[in-house]
Design a protein around this motif. Structure first.
Motif, mmCIF file in Angstrom:
data_model
loop_
_atom_site.group_PDB
_atom_site.id
_atom_site.type_symbol
_atom_site.label_atom_id
_atom_site.label_comp_id
_atom_site.label_asym_id
_atom_site.label_seq_id
_atom_site.Cartn_x
_atom_site.Cartn_y
_atom_site.Cartn_z
ATOM 1 N N ARG A 47 0.832 -1.197 0.000
ATOM 2 C CA ARG A 47 0.000 0.000 0.000
ATOM 3 C C ARG A 47 0.874 1.257 0.000
ATOM 4 O O ARG A 47 0.597 2.231 -0.704
ATOM 5 C CB ARG A 47 -0.912 0.016 1.232
ATOM 6 C CG ARG A 47 -1.896 -1.125 1.310
ATOM 7 C CD ARG A 47 -2.665 -1.079 2.628
ATOM 8 N NE ARG A 47 -3.275 -2.359 2.944
ATOM 9 C CZ ARG A 47 -3.807 -2.670 4.113
ATOM 10 N NH1 ARG A 47 -3.816 -1.764 5.098
ATOM 11 N NH2 ARG A 47 -4.332 -3.860 4.323
ATOM 12 N N ALA A 48 1.941 1.228 0.801
ATOM 13 C CA ALA A 48 2.840 2.381 0.887
ATOM 14 C C ALA A 48 3.528 2.636 -0.445
ATOM 15 O O ALA A 48 3.693 3.795 -0.863
ATOM 16 C CB ALA A 48 3.868 2.162 1.983
ATOM 17 N N ARG A 49 3.938 1.561 -1.115
ATOM 18 C CA ARG A 49 4.598 1.723 -2.415
ATOM 19 C C ARG A 49 3.674 2.432 -3.399
ATOM 20 O O ARG A 49 4.090 3.364 -4.113
ATOM 21 C CB ARG A 49 4.997 0.352 -2.968
ATOM 22 C CG ARG A 49 5.749 0.419 -4.294
ATOM 23 C CD ARG A 49 5.975 -0.968 -4.878
ATOM 24 N NE ARG A 49 4.729 -1.585 -5.305
ATOM 25 C CZ ARG A 49 4.116 -1.318 -6.462
ATOM 26 N NH1 ARG A 49 4.631 -0.420 -7.299
ATOM 27 N NH2 ARG A 49 2.993 -1.936 -6.790
ATOM 28 N N LEU A 50 2.426 2.020 -3.416
ATOM 29 C CA LEU A 50 1.462 2.630 -4.334
ATOM 30 C C LEU A 50 1.189 4.089 -3.967
ATOM 31 O O LEU A 50 1.094 4.954 -4.848
ATOM 32 C CB LEU A 50 0.161 1.828 -4.305
ATOM 33 C CG LEU A 50 0.236 0.394 -4.829
ATOM 34 C CD1 LEU A 50 -1.070 -0.345 -4.537
ATOM 35 C CD2 LEU A 50 0.548 0.365 -6.315
ATOM 36 N N ALA A 55 1.915 10.046 -4.874
ATOM 37 C CA ALA A 55 2.444 11.341 -4.444
ATOM 38 C C ALA A 55 3.466 11.877 -5.435
ATOM 39 O O ALA A 55 3.467 13.074 -5.771
ATOM 40 C CB ALA A 55 3.070 11.207 -3.057
ATOM 41 N N ASP A 56 4.333 11.006 -5.923
ATOM 42 C CA ASP A 56 5.351 11.424 -6.895
ATOM 43 C C ASP A 56 4.700 11.892 -8.203
ATOM 44 O O ASP A 56 5.127 12.886 -8.806
ATOM 45 C CB ASP A 56 6.318 10.274 -7.169
ATOM 46 C CG ASP A 56 7.199 9.945 -5.963
ATOM 47 O OD1 ASP A 56 7.336 10.810 -5.071
ATOM 48 O OD2 ASP A 56 7.730 8.821 -5.917
ATOM 49 N N LEU A 57 3.672 11.170 -8.628
ATOM 50 C CA LEU A 57 2.966 11.566 -9.848
ATOM 51 C C LEU A 57 2.281 12.917 -9.677
ATOM 52 O O LEU A 57 2.270 13.749 -10.592
ATOM 53 C CB LEU A 57 1.933 10.506 -10.227
ATOM 54 C CG LEU A 57 2.465 9.193 -10.791
ATOM 55 C CD1 LEU A 57 1.334 8.172 -10.917
ATOM 56 C CD2 LEU A 57 3.135 9.415 -12.146
ATOM 57 N N LEU A 58 1.717 13.139 -8.507
ATOM 58 C CA LEU A 58 1.053 14.418 -8.246
ATOM 59 C C LEU A 58 2.049 15.571 -8.344
ATOM 60 O O LEU A 58 1.737 16.630 -8.907
ATOM 61 C CB LEU A 58 0.400 14.389 -6.863
ATOM 62 C CG LEU A 58 -0.292 15.676 -6.407
ATOM 63 C CD1 LEU A 58 -1.325 16.149 -7.422
ATOM 64 C CD2 LEU A 58 -0.943 15.481 -5.044
ATOM 65 N N LEU A 59 3.233 15.369 -7.817
ATOM 66 C CA LEU A 59 4.249 16.419 -7.922
ATOM 67 C C LEU A 59 4.663 16.647 -9.372
ATOM 68 O O LEU A 59 4.917 17.783 -9.781
ATOM 69 C CB LEU A 59 5.459 16.062 -7.060
ATOM 70 C CG LEU A 59 5.221 16.158 -5.548
ATOM 71 C CD1 LEU A 59 6.461 15.686 -4.792
ATOM 72 C CD2 LEU A 59 4.861 17.575 -5.127
ATOM 73 N N GLU A 60 4.720 15.585 -10.149
ATOM 74 C CA GLU A 60 5.023 15.734 -11.573
ATOM 75 C C GLU A 60 3.919 16.518 -12.285
ATOM 76 O O GLU A 60 4.182 17.288 -13.211
ATOM 77 C CB GLU A 60 5.182 14.362 -12.228
ATOM 78 C CG GLU A 60 6.413 13.589 -11.783
ATOM 79 C CD GLU A 60 6.475 12.198 -12.401
ATOM 80 O OE1 GLU A 60 5.682 11.928 -13.341
ATOM 81 O OE2 GLU A 60 7.293 11.378 -11.947
#
Length: 461
Positions: A47-50, A55-60
């Motif tokens: 779950r944490a990996r996903l 979060a990383d995609l949102l920053l992108e």
């Protein structure tokens, strides 16, 4: 039901959507139920990996989604970017801390022995699909502060977002899907408010969380109570901002301007009622009014804009009616107070004084850049004014006197007390209110446990 992106800066309709029909809603409820059966068994690491990936995609996507938010509800674009960054921070925080927050607990050994058990555990288990009814004012943050803990707890989410931010709502579903979450883990339902009751009554939906108006909260709570389902409500706020003689007036006035006008004043936790000790009232008022006048109102896509348009024409009309009622009843306008000419739903930063209990603005939440200024003779009167409201979300106190601080912390009727600072939400701290500001808590360990089955596991000797 009208579901559409209408640009508040000019009133133009950008894109419209048809509400989902009964067949599509049924398909999505079936998918949520089926997905929960398997997702609930995934490990915290997975779950944490996903969630880290989301979060990383949102920053992108930060620049692009910020412009979508600004187009849909008028938030100054620099504030929209900050909202996206805050959401990513919260997702990373829950991904890092959920396993610890939901770890099995062992009661005191003496209590275990007294119960006749060889071992007792308290375990936090997910409960199932949770319906989230969310508002437009922080269209990413309000959703993420529900979704991040819910997904980390092993629940799945169904989002009914505000009808004026459909593109943001669809983006959120796509974000979690791109991150690798199974399709049914987080779904956006493009529906009107009238469809919420039937969905909440569906046995597959196990709980609900709502951020919004008091009438909406009452409706959801009533149905949930009838169906015996857990709810968390974060409703309105009319937060006091108390300034005492020992305060740093320059800093207090500077923060007061931001506290009242963040998100164009459309925030439940925005300071709205400024209660100032008579010894420093005039000095504070001078600084505060000057700061409000200095704000730049204009195109929310302009990086220099401080205050954008209100989210809707109705919202501006409601705000104007509160101001006009106060003025008719004797209030004095220190700045602002008049609708500007031109397109868009703009309203200037406004400060009113001479407020009485009979005025609507004393009792009702002003959802826009309008501040009310009160004079208090002493600490006791400041508390009386601060607590003279049906709301109790947060509060702000400015003093360098420890005895005064202790008194305010003890006696203010609010879910939070911020001393010498502006109310803000942070993933590590519980957030919520009392009185008609709602019940339950979001964020922190308290928030992630709201939608868990807190299970006692007892082993015999």
């Amino acid at each position: 039901m009208h579901i559409a992106t209408v640009n508040p800066a000019n009133g133009e309709t950008v894109k419209t959507y048809h509400p989902m029909g009964e067949d599509e809603i049924e398909r999505r409820l079936q998918l949520a139920q089926a997905t929960f059966r398997t997702y609930r068994t995934t490990a915290f690491d997975e779950r944490a990996r996903l969630l880290h990936r989301a979060a990383d995609l949102l920053l992108e996507d930060q620049q692009d989604i910020a412009r979508v938010i600004t187009t849909e509800m008028g938030k100054p674009v620099k504030q929209a970017r900050a909202e996206a960054a805050k959401c990513a921070k919260a997702m990373h925080w829950y991904a890092d801390h959920a396993a610890e927050l939901l770890a099995d607990e062992e009661p005191d050994a003496s209590d275990v022995k007294d119960s006749g058990a060889s071992r007792v555990l308290v375990r936090y288990r997910p409960i199932g699909p949770v319906l989230a009814v969310m508002p437009w004012n922080f269209p990413l943050w309000q959703v993420i502060r529900f979704a991040a803990p819910a997904l980390m707890a092993g629940n799945v989410g169904l989002l009914k977002h505000a009808s004026n931010v459909p593109q943001t709502a669809l983006y959120l579903e796509d974000l979690f899907h791109r991150a690798g979450f199974t399709e049914g883990c987080f779904q956006t339902l493009l529906i009107g408010s009238a469809a919420v009751d039937d969905i909440l009554r569906d046995e597959r939906v196990k709980a609900a969380t709502l951020t919004g108006s008091e009438p909406a909260g009452r409706a959801v709570a009533s149905t949930a109570g009838e169906m015996v389902k857990k709810t968390v409500l974060e409703l309105g706020g009319s937060d006091p901002f108390v300034v005492m003689p020992s305060a740093d007036l320059d800093r207090a006035a500077e923060v007061a301007v931001t506290a009242r006008t963040q998100n164009t004043g459309q925030s439940c936790i925005a300071a709205k009622r400024f209660i100032v000790h008579t010894d420093v009232h005039d000095a504070f008022a001078e600084r505060f009014v000057a700061g409000m006048r200095a704000l730049k109102v204009g195109d929310p896509m302009d990086e220099e804009t401080d205050v954008g348009p209100l989210s809707s024409e109705r919202g501006r009309t409601d705000l104007e009616e509160l101001v006009d009622d106060a003025v008719r009843s004797g209030a004095t306008v220190l700045c602002g107070g008049e609708r500007p000419d031109g397109p868009g739903w703009f309203y200037p930063p406004t400060v009113l004084t001479g407020i009485t209990r009979e005025m609507r603005i004393h009792r009702e939440e002003a959802f826009g850049p309008v501040a009310t200024l009160y004079r208090a003779a002493d600490l006791d009167e400041a508390l009386l004014i601060a607590n003279d409201t049906d709301f109790g979300l947060s509060s702000n106190v400015w003093t360098r006197d420890e005895a005064e601080t202790d008194r305010f912390v003890r006696d203010l009727e609010a879910g939070s007390v911020y001393v010498n600072g502006m109310t803000a939400s942070h993933p590590a701290f519980p957030f919520g209110g009392v009185k008609r500001s709602g019940y339950g808590r979001e964020l922190s360990g308290h928030g992630i446990r709201e939608f868990c089955n807190i299970t006692t596991v007892w082993h015999g000797a």
